[in-house]
Design a protein around this motif. Structure first.
Motif, PDB file in Angstrom:
ATOM      1  N   PRO A   1      -8.135   1.900  -3.859  1.00  0.00           N
ATOM      2  CA  PRO A   1      -6.705   1.564  -3.783  1.00  0.00           C
ATOM      3  C   PRO A   1      -5.834   2.522  -4.598  1.00  0.00           C
ATOM      4  O   PRO A   1      -4.733   2.884  -4.165  1.00  0.00           O
ATOM      5  CB  PRO A   1      -6.646   0.136  -4.344  1.00  0.00           C
TER       6      PRO A   1
ATOM      7  N   LYS B   1      -2.774   5.239  -3.474  1.00  0.00           N
ATOM      8  CA  LYS B   1      -1.467   4.918  -4.061  1.00  0.00           C
ATOM      9  C   LYS B   1      -1.062   3.479  -3.779  1.00  0.00           C
ATOM     10  O   LYS B   1       0.117   3.155  -3.637  1.00  0.00           O
ATOM     11  CB  LYS B   1      -0.392   5.903  -3.581  1.00  0.00           C
ATOM     12  N   PHE B   2      -2.054   2.613  -3.702  1.00  0.00           N
ATOM     13  CA  PHE B   2      -1.851   1.173  -3.510  1.00  0.00           C
ATOM     14  C   PHE B   2      -0.997   0.873  -2.275  1.00  0.00           C
ATOM     15  O   PHE B   2      -0.171  -0.050  -2.283  1.00  0.00           O
ATOM     16  CB  PHE B   2      -1.248   0.545  -4.767  1.00  0.00           C
ATOM     17  N   THR B   3      -1.215   1.641  -1.226  1.00  0.00           N
ATOM     18  CA  THR B   3      -0.501   1.412   0.035  1.00  0.00           C
ATOM     19  C   THR B   3      -1.504   1.394   1.189  1.00  0.00           C
ATOM     20  O   THR B   3      -2.520   2.093   1.161  1.00  0.00           O
ATOM     21  CB  THR B   3       0.538   2.511   0.311  1.00  0.00           C
TER      22      THR B   3
ATOM     23  N   ASN C   1      -7.698  -3.785   1.388  1.00  0.00           N
ATOM     24  CA  ASN C   1      -6.259  -3.982   1.514  1.00  0.00           C
ATOM     25  C   ASN C   1      -5.656  -3.372   0.252  1.00  0.00           C
ATOM     26  O   ASN C   1      -5.504  -4.037  -0.775  1.00  0.00           O
ATOM     27  CB  ASN C   1      -5.941  -5.474   1.622  1.00  0.00           C
ATOM     28  N   CYS C   2      -5.350  -2.081   0.317  1.00  0.00           N
ATOM     29  CA  CYS C   2      -4.981  -1.333  -0.898  1.00  0.00           C
ATOM     30  C   CYS C   2      -3.691  -1.835  -1.532  1.00  0.00           C
ATOM     31  O   CYS C   2      -3.476  -1.634  -2.738  1.00  0.00           O
ATOM     32  CB  CYS C   2      -4.858   0.158  -0.570  1.00  0.00           C
ATOM     33  N   GLU C   3      -2.844  -2.477  -0.767  1.00  0.00           N
ATOM     34  CA  GLU C   3      -1.565  -2.927  -1.314  1.00  0.00           C
ATOM     35  C   GLU C   3      -1.580  -4.389  -1.749  1.00  0.00           C
ATOM     36  O   GLU C   3      -0.553  -4.917  -2.170  1.00  0.00           O
ATOM     37  CB  GLU C   3      -0.446  -2.685  -0.311  1.00  0.00           C
ATOM     38  N   HIS C   4      -2.733  -5.029  -1.688  1.00  0.00           N
ATOM     39  CA  HIS C   4      -2.819  -6.403  -2.178  1.00  0.00           C
ATOM     40  C   HIS C   4      -2.514  -6.412  -3.675  1.00  0.00           C
ATOM     41  O   HIS C   4      -3.043  -5.588  -4.435  1.00  0.00           O
ATOM     42  CB  HIS C   4      -4.212  -6.971  -1.922  1.00  0.00           C
TER      43      HIS C   4
ATOM     44  N   ARG D   1      -4.037  -3.971  -7.691  1.00  0.00           N
ATOM     45  CA  ARG D   1      -3.289  -3.018  -8.506  1.00  0.00           C
ATOM     46  C   ARG D   1      -3.861  -2.871  -9.918  1.00  0.00           C
ATOM     47  O   ARG D   1      -3.522  -1.928 -10.645  1.00  0.00           O
ATOM     48  CB  ARG D   1      -1.812  -3.403  -8.574  1.00  0.00           C
TER      49      ARG D   1
END
Length: 225
Positions: free
Chosen positions: A65, A69-71, A135-138, A142
């Protein structure tokens, strides 16, 4: 355009496995794929502090993630696999209510030693982290910054302990079929040579090894022409 992002574990000791796996995906994919090898020398912001593990990406996989870039979404996979189907099938299983989706293996290993003489011990949620639909943006993901990963024990990371159980989605076992550990299967979508890729001599004639060898031969055909 929908592009499938795939982060693949890379270890120089079995570099050929990485390339065979990527080729097995590319030749069957119906969507563009981008590959990010988790090569230790490229991870300038992450210093491996753990002393255990049989490969160089055993902990850096949890950087996925962060590297994205957490997206968006990404697939992480160990490099010692081959793909038998269009990877789009896995990509389409993304569930936005989950932080990760994995095959929830529940087994006892058949061998206590694997490739290159590494110990192979049983532990809770063994091999869950070898194939992850991220799910990198969960929001819960972060927390997975380089410094955090460096400071956590393997048991915490590989059991996804920063998540609640209902945030860990389940994939069918065909998406991480463990060669040797599981019976031969013609329906396996991703075959995982977790005990040893057939690039190692002692695993060249083991269960489902012929499928990896056939893919290897297809991969190098163009190089020999």
């Amino acid at each position: 355009m929908n592009i499938i992002s795939i982060v693949v574990g890379f270890d120089q000791k079995e570099a050929v496995a990485y390339h065979v796996f990527c080729q097995s995906i590319i030749e069957k994919a119906s969507l563009p794929c981008e590959f990010l090898p988790l090569a230790e020398n490229t991870l300038s912001e992450y210093k491996e502090t753990h002393k255990d593990g049989s490969n160089k990406f055993i902990y850096s996989r949890f950087l996925t993630p962060y590297l994205k870039k957490f997206t968006g979404w990404a697939i992480f996979a160990d490099g010692d696999m081959i793909c038998n189907v269009d990877i789009k099938e896995l990509w389409e299983k993304r569930d936005p209510t989950k932080a990760v989706q994995v095959v929830k293996h529940n087994y006892k290993t058949k061998r206590n030693i694997k490739y290159l003489g590494n110990k192979n011990e049983d532990y809770p949620r063994k091999n869950w982290s070898s194939l992850i639909l991220w799910n990198c943006e969960h929001p819960k993901n972060r927390i997975l910054m380089p410094q955090f990963i460096q400071s956590q024990p393997g048991s915490y990371l590989h059991r996804f302990s920063w998540l609640d159980d209902d945030e860990i989605g389940e994939l069918n076992k065909d998406w991480n079929w463990l060669a040797i550990e599981y019976p031969d299967s013609e329906s396996a979508k991703l075959i995982h040579y977790t005990l040893g890729t057939p690039c190692f001599f002692e695993f060249r004639d083991t269960e489902m090894s012929e499928k990896w060898i056939n893919q290897y031969q297809k991969t190098i055909e163009g190089m020999e022409k």
